[in-house]
Design a protein around this motif. Structure first.
Motif, PDB file in Angstrom:
ATOM      1  N   SER A  43      40.187  31.451  12.716  1.00 46.05           N
ATOM      2  CA  SER A  43      40.010  30.003  12.845  1.00 46.05           C
ATOM      3  C   SER A  43      40.624  29.304  11.643  1.00 46.05           C
ATOM      4  CB  SER A  43      38.522  29.647  12.928  1.00 46.05           C
ATOM      5  OG  SER A  43      37.939  30.221  14.069  1.00 46.05           O
ATOM      6  N   GLY A  44      41.059  28.101  11.848  1.00 47.33           N
ATOM      7  CA  GLY A  44      41.667  27.320  10.769  1.00 47.33           C
ATOM      8  C   GLY A  44      43.040  26.826  11.170  1.00 47.33           C
ATOM      9  N   GLY A  45      43.537  25.886  10.414  1.00 47.36           N
ATOM     10  CA  GLY A  45      44.845  25.322  10.723  1.00 47.36           C
ATOM     11  C   GLY A  45      44.892  24.611  12.051  1.00 47.36           C
ATOM     12  N   GLY A  46      43.756  24.103  12.505  1.00 42.61           N
ATOM     13  CA  GLY A  46      43.730  23.393  13.791  1.00 42.61           C
ATOM     14  C   GLY A  46      43.545  24.308  14.979  1.00 42.61           C
ATOM     15  N   LEU A  47      43.432  25.623  14.795  1.00 44.89           N
ATOM     16  CA  LEU A  47      43.239  26.566  15.886  1.00 44.89           C
ATOM     17  C   LEU A  47      41.751  26.787  16.139  1.00 44.89           C
ATOM     18  CD1 LEU A  47      45.919  29.289  15.073  1.00 44.89           C
ATOM     19  CD2 LEU A  47      46.112  27.376  16.655  1.00 44.89           C
ATOM     20  N   ILE A  48      41.385  26.805  17.414  1.00 42.98           N
ATOM     21  CA  ILE A  48      40.011  27.098  17.811  1.00 42.98           C
ATOM     22  C   ILE A  48      40.070  28.244  18.812  1.00 42.98           C
ATOM     23  CG2 ILE A  48      37.883  26.204  18.813  1.00 42.98           C
ATOM     24  CD1 ILE A  48      38.733  23.442  18.022  1.00 42.98           C
ATOM     25  N   PRO A  49      39.968  29.493  18.373  1.00 40.79           N
ATOM     26  CA  PRO A  49      40.034  30.633  19.300  1.00 40.79           C
ATOM     27  C   PRO A  49      38.705  30.819  20.021  1.00 40.79           C
ATOM     28  CG  PRO A  49      39.753  31.412  17.070  1.00 40.79           C
ATOM     29  CD  PRO A  49      39.881  29.925  16.979  1.00 40.79           C
ATOM     30  N   TYR A  50      38.774  31.238  21.267  1.00 46.36           N
ATOM     31  CA  TYR A  50      37.579  31.536  22.036  1.00 46.36           C
ATOM     32  C   TYR A  50      37.938  32.531  23.120  1.00 46.36           C
ATOM     33  CZ  TYR A  50      39.731  27.752  24.710  1.00 46.36           C
ATOM     34  OH  TYR A  50      40.618  26.946  25.362  1.00 46.36           O
ATOM     35  N   VAL A  51      36.928  33.238  23.627  1.00 45.03           N
ATOM     36  CA  VAL A  51      37.107  34.257  24.658  1.00 45.03           C
ATOM     37  C   VAL A  51      36.260  33.845  25.854  1.00 45.03           C
ATOM     38  CG1 VAL A  51      36.864  36.688  25.239  1.00 45.03           C
ATOM     39  CG2 VAL A  51      37.491  36.028  22.909  1.00 45.03           C
ATOM     40  N   VAL A  52      36.857  33.866  27.052  1.00 37.31           N
ATOM     41  CA  VAL A  52      36.134  33.524  28.271  1.00 37.31           C
ATOM     42  C   VAL A  52      36.195  34.700  29.230  1.00 37.31           C
ATOM     43  CG1 VAL A  52      36.568  31.065  28.031  1.00 37.31           C
ATOM     44  CG2 VAL A  52      38.176  32.457  29.317  1.00 37.31           C
ATOM     45  N   ASP A  53      35.225  34.734  30.171  1.00 34.84           N
ATOM     46  CA  ASP A  53      35.229  35.800  31.173  1.00 34.84           C
ATOM     47  C   ASP A  53      35.990  35.346  32.413  1.00 34.84           C
ATOM     48  OD1 ASP A  53      33.581  34.043  32.499  1.00 34.84           O
ATOM     49  OD2 ASP A  53      31.734  35.170  32.128  1.00 34.84           O
ATOM     50  N   ALA A  54      35.947  36.162  33.457  1.00 35.44           N
ATOM     51  CA  ALA A  54      36.739  35.881  34.654  1.00 35.44           C
ATOM     52  C   ALA A  54      36.273  34.634  35.382  1.00 35.44           C
ATOM     53  CB  ALA A  54      36.670  37.090  35.599  1.00 35.44           C
ATOM     54  N   THR A 105      33.885  28.634  16.662  1.00 38.38           N
ATOM     55  CA  THR A 105      33.284  27.397  16.185  1.00 38.38           C
ATOM     56  C   THR A 105      31.935  27.215  16.850  1.00 38.38           C
ATOM     57  OG1 THR A 105      33.525  24.990  16.078  1.00 38.38           O
ATOM     58  CG2 THR A 105      34.499  26.088  17.964  1.00 38.38           C
ATOM     59  N   ALA A 106      31.037  26.504  16.169  1.00 43.25           N
ATOM     60  CA  ALA A 106      29.676  26.320  16.686  1.00 43.25           C
ATOM     61  C   ALA A 106      29.588  25.252  17.767  1.00 43.25           C
ATOM     62  CB  ALA A 106      28.734  25.966  15.535  1.00 43.25           C
ATOM     63  N   GLN A 107      30.697  24.557  18.071  1.00 48.28           N
ATOM     64  CA  GLN A 107      30.623  23.487  19.066  1.00 48.28           C
ATOM     65  C   GLN A 107      30.520  24.038  20.493  1.00 48.28           C
ATOM     66  OE1 GLN A 107      34.974  22.250  18.219  1.00 48.28           O
ATOM     67  NE2 GLN A 107      34.625  21.522  20.268  1.00 48.28           N
ATOM     68  N   TYR A 108      30.788  25.336  20.678  1.00 43.59           N
ATOM     69  CA  TYR A 108      30.635  25.966  21.988  1.00 43.59           C
ATOM     70  C   TYR A 108      29.477  26.947  21.923  1.00 43.59           C
ATOM     71  CZ  TYR A 108      35.383  24.163  22.666  1.00 43.59           C
ATOM     72  OH  TYR A 108      36.474  23.353  22.754  1.00 43.59           O
ATOM     73  N   VAL A 109      28.783  27.132  23.058  1.00 44.26           N
ATOM     74  CA  VAL A 109      27.656  28.049  23.121  1.00 44.26           C
ATOM     75  C   VAL A 109      27.941  29.119  24.165  1.00 44.26           C
ATOM     76  CG1 VAL A 109      25.969  26.333  22.407  1.00 44.26           C
ATOM     77  CG2 VAL A 109      26.482  26.578  24.822  1.00 44.26           C
ATOM     78  N   THR A 110      27.343  30.263  23.987  1.00 41.87           N
ATOM     79  CA  THR A 110      27.548  31.389  24.896  1.00 41.87           C
ATOM     80  C   THR A 110      27.144  31.001  26.317  1.00 41.87           C
ATOM     81  OG1 THR A 110      27.136  32.932  23.097  1.00 41.87           O
ATOM     82  CG2 THR A 110      26.953  33.787  25.337  1.00 41.87           C
ATOM     83  N   GLY A 111      28.021  31.328  27.269  1.00 40.50           N
ATOM     84  CA  GLY A 111      27.752  31.025  28.663  1.00 40.50           C
ATOM     85  C   GLY A 111      28.203  29.650  29.096  1.00 40.50           C
ATOM     86  N   GLN A 112      28.726  28.829  28.201  1.00 41.98           N
ATOM     87  CA  GLN A 112      29.156  27.471  28.545  1.00 41.98           C
ATOM     88  C   GLN A 112      30.356  27.520  29.478  1.00 41.98           C
ATOM     89  OE1 GLN A 112      29.834  24.962  25.169  1.00 41.98           O
ATOM     90  NE2 GLN A 112      31.050  23.491  26.302  1.00 41.98           N
ATOM     91  N   ASP A 113      30.367  26.642  30.483  1.00 42.31           N
ATOM     92  CA  ASP A 113      31.491  26.550  31.414  1.00 42.31           C
ATOM     93  C   ASP A 113      32.667  25.884  30.706  1.00 42.31           C
ATOM     94  OD1 ASP A 113      33.187  26.429  33.528  1.00 42.31           O
ATOM     95  OD2 ASP A 113      31.911  25.194  34.814  1.00 42.31           O
ATOM     96  N   MET A 114      33.777  26.612  30.613  1.00 39.94           N
ATOM     97  CA  MET A 114      34.942  26.125  29.868  1.00 39.94           C
ATOM     98  C   MET A 114      36.076  25.688  30.796  1.00 39.94           C
ATOM     99  SD  MET A 114      33.949  26.552  26.731  1.00 39.94           S
ATOM    100  CE  MET A 114      35.445  26.535  25.736  1.00 39.94           C
ATOM    101  N   LYS A 115      35.788  25.557  32.081  1.00 40.73           N
ATOM    102  CA  LYS A 115      36.872  25.226  33.020  1.00 40.73           C
ATOM    103  C   LYS A 115      37.354  23.789  32.876  1.00 40.73           C
ATOM    104  CE  LYS A 115      34.856  26.701  36.838  1.00 40.73           C
ATOM    105  NZ  LYS A 115      33.685  27.434  36.323  1.00 40.73           N
ATOM    106  N   LEU A 155      38.742  22.843  30.280  1.00 42.19           N
ATOM    107  CA  LEU A 155      39.969  23.017  29.519  1.00 42.19           C
ATOM    108  C   LEU A 155      41.066  23.528  30.452  1.00 42.19           C
ATOM    109  CD1 LEU A 155      38.530  24.698  26.300  1.00 42.19           C
ATOM    110  CD2 LEU A 155      39.049  22.290  26.669  1.00 42.19           C
ATOM    111  N   GLU A 156      42.234  22.969  30.321  1.00 42.17           N
ATOM    112  CA  GLU A 156      43.319  23.297  31.248  1.00 42.17           C
ATOM    113  C   GLU A 156      43.697  24.773  31.180  1.00 42.17           C
ATOM    114  OE1 GLU A 156      47.918  21.900  32.283  1.00 42.17           O
ATOM    115  OE2 GLU A 156      46.791  20.976  30.643  1.00 42.17           O
ATOM    116  N   ILE A 157      43.751  25.344  29.968  1.00 45.39           N
ATOM    117  CA  ILE A 157      44.168  26.733  29.836  1.00 45.39           C
ATOM    118  C   ILE A 157      43.181  27.671  30.521  1.00 45.39           C
ATOM    119  CG2 ILE A 157      43.027  26.982  27.596  1.00 45.39           C
ATOM    120  CD1 ILE A 157      45.326  28.807  26.775  1.00 45.39           C
ATOM    121  N   VAL A 158      41.868  27.342  30.439  1.00 42.81           N
ATOM    122  CA  VAL A 158      40.857  28.157  31.115  1.00 42.81           C
ATOM    123  C   VAL A 158      40.936  27.960  32.619  1.00 42.81           C
ATOM    124  CG1 VAL A 158      38.382  28.601  31.330  1.00 42.81           C
ATOM    125  CG2 VAL A 158      39.370  28.067  29.094  1.00 42.81           C
TER     126      VAL A 158
END
Length: 609
Positions: free
Chosen positions: A223-234, A243-253, A255-258
């Motif tokens: 993390s840093g330099g404006g990057l916010i990495p995250y991992v999502v399931d299928a 980052t703490a702004q997302y919580v486990t199990g949150q629907d990330m759809k 976001l366009e990339i998700v």
């Protein structure tokens, strides 16, 4: 009172209202709008336009390229780490399954599932890595053994059920990310399981709960330099984030990339593309991109330095021109808000600020005169109001020569008691008016009762007691006197509930009425009445002390005693009595000796009226 205030306002308008309308604007003034627009144009738009245009033309493509390269590098590295961990975990589960088959001889049903060897295998498996938080072995009857550092909750139990169903179908299972425990011990975990079979026969399932803290640490590292990495399931739900702004199990759809990942049938989606920069015959993957960054930094620093120096110089000059007059106006306005209407502003400016200063001075002068007129009118109205109250109270007192000056004395005693009790000024003003008018209801009592030379009989006394409610009813239509009514209506109430008109007790009686009751009692005891001689002040205070807590308020009585002890109360003793003391008194009879304090309390209310 209202007429007087209106005439003052009208006079103020006639004498001062024409000054503002006669003020003519400065024909040579420069609109401040043009000045502000010019300053903003010079210090912001012009230099920033050339700066941004130049930097954008040089570095737009290079910055985009570098960002794409950085994102691809980070995501590929994270994906490789996850793949490696998954392969290692699957291999470990396979080894554990083989060990279970060997240790159990291909039979983990019935009581064999509780074999110490199987439990030891699970415990060794969990202790082999900090990433393994829990492991379980279930046979075909869904019975088994487990080991680990956590206790499965309801959500994890549901995941175990899904994993067991998948194992019966011969499938491995990767569960959803879950958060277990609370507070500082909270952790994100995921369940991974594999079926256990022997000779094509289903024996059971082995599953392990993986602590994803290693993944979270890895995400924080990148993390840093404006990057916010995250991992999502299928399904597009969050597994872990940097980052703490997302919580486990949150629907990330959202976001366009998700969304592209989920809608693309789970195929890998690249937000950026790999690239190569060709220079002559050579192909350079990374270094050429960073060469553009170095050129951008040198150019940007030079242009930024020039822009900053120019902006600082112009801003200081413009700020002094604009803010100095405004600061003077602000200070004068604050003084005006504090009530200092003598403030005047002296500015030499050809802009609207100069015109505003002149208008401000005119306004200050008008307000100063207007406030003086209002103060004078308010003082006159207040004096007229108090004078009217005193005249009304005096008119009531004059109906009976024996009560002449009674309202004035009760008012004076009440104020002395109130000040001794350190009551606030607004309360003292209310107390003054209420005490002055406390007997105003006697204006509605028949003269034959009010002026009766002897003691009142029971019927006459009941009629006399109505003066409290009569007074309140007379003044109730005057809304400005609403706060004074309790002292007028309730000053004959007693703490023990034996007073009138309502028989109130203790704290049910307002403080206003309790103070007036003490002052009224003291004056009644120290003045001649048609049916009693005046008591000496000391004797009156002794009688009042016997009534403390029964009829009179202890604090108010203590205040009266303190005031008298300091000599703030002076009472002129009467020389003679001009009227008979009793109904059947003989004109030349000698006056009776003063009664004892105990006897005086029995007739106190008859004496006070």
């Amino acid at each position: 009172m209202k007429t007087a205030a209106t005439s003052i306002d009208g006079a103020s308008e006639l004498s001062h209202g024409s000054d503002l309308s006669s003020t003519t604007p400065n024909p040579a003034r420069v609109p401040i709008l043009y000045v502000i627009l010019s300053v903003l144009l010079v210090i912001s738009i012009v230099p920033m336009y050339f700066y941004s245009a130049r930097v954008e033309a040089i570095n737009r493509d290079r910055l985009k390229t570098n960002e794409m390269l950085l994102q691809n590098t980070v995501t590929r590295s994270l994906a490789d780490d996850l793949s490696q961990h998954e392969r290692s975990l699957r291999m470990m589960l396979g080894n554990l399954s083989s060990a279970i088959q060997v240790a159990s001889g291909g039979d983990i049903g019935g009581k064999n599932i509780q074999a110490p060897e199987l439990r030891a295998l699970l415990e060794n498996f969990v202790s082999s890595s900090d990433e393994l938080a829990y492991a379980t072995l279930l046979n075909s009857e869904a019975k088994g053994v487990s080991a680990g550092r956590i206790v499965p909750d309801a959500f994890l139990q549901r995941e175990l059920q899904h994993a067991y169903d998948a194992a019966r179908d011969g499938r491995a299972y990767n569960g959803h990310a879950l958060q277990v425990e609370d507070g500082k011990s909270a952790r994100t975990v995921v369940l991974v399981s594999s079926p256990v079979s022997y000779g094509g026969r289903f024996l059971g399932m082995v599953g392990t709960v993986v602590d994803l803290q290693f993944l979270i640490r890895r995400l924080h590292e990148v993390s840093g330099g404006g990057l916010i990495p995250y991992v999502v399931d299928a399904q597009g739900r969050l597994v872990a984030a940097g980052t703490a702004q997302y919580v486990t199990g949150q629907d990330m759809k959202n976001l366009e990339i998700v969304r592209n990942f989920v809608d693309g049938n789970k195929a890998q989606v690249d937000a950026t593309e790999d690239f190569a920069v060709h220079e002559g015959k050579n192909s350079v993957e990374m270094l050429e991109a960073y060469r553009g960054v170095y050129e951008m930094q040198r150019t940007a620093r030079l242009l930024a330095l020039l822009a900053v120096l120019l902006s600082i110089g112009i801003s200081i000059f413009a700020a002094r021109i604009i803010t100095n007059p405004l600061q003077i106006l602000t200070q004068s306005s604050r003084a005006l808000a504090r009530g200092d209407f003598s403030q005047r502003v002296h500015l030499r400016s050809r802009t609207e600020i100069g015109e505003l200063a002149a208008t401000f001075n005119t306004m200050s002068q008008e307000l100063e005169q207007f406030v003086e007129d209002l103060k004078r009118a308010a003082e006159e109205n207040h004096a007229l109001f108090l004078g009217s109250i005193q005249m009304l109270a005096g008119a009531v007192d004059e109906k009976d020569p024996y009560t002449r000056g009674h309202s004035d004395r009760v008012t004076r005693y009440s104020l002395l008691i109130g000040k001794e009790l350190k009551l606030p000024s607004p309360f003292l003003e209310t107390l003054q008016i209420s005490a002055q008018l406390h007997d105003v209801g006697k204006i509605g009592i028949e003269d034959r009762i009010l002026k009766k030379p002897g003691a009142l009989n029971a019927e006459e006394f009941e009629a006399m007691k109505t003066h409290t409610t009569k007074g309140a009813n007379i003044l109730r239509p005057v809304t400005q006197l609403a706060e004074m009514l309790p002292g007028i209506e309730l000053h004959h109430e007693a703490l023990d509930g034996r007073g009138y008109p309502y028989g109130l007790k203790g704290d049910q009686i307002p403080l206003l009425a309790r103070v007036i009751a003490v002052a009224d009692t003291f004056d009644a005891l120290t003045t001649n009445r048609p049916y009693q001689h005046a008591h000496a002040p000391e004797e009156a205070l002794e009688i009042i002390q016997t009534l403390v807590g029964k009829r009179l308020d202890p604090e108010a009585v203590a205040a009266l005693m303190a005031v008298y002890a300091r000599g703030e109360i002076r009472i002129q003793r009467s020389i003679a009595i001009k009227r008979p003391v009793g109904a059947g008194a003989v004109p030349n009879a000698q006056p009776a000796a003063p009664a004892s304090p105990a006897a005086e309390t029995a007739n106190l209310e008859r004496m006070r009226v």
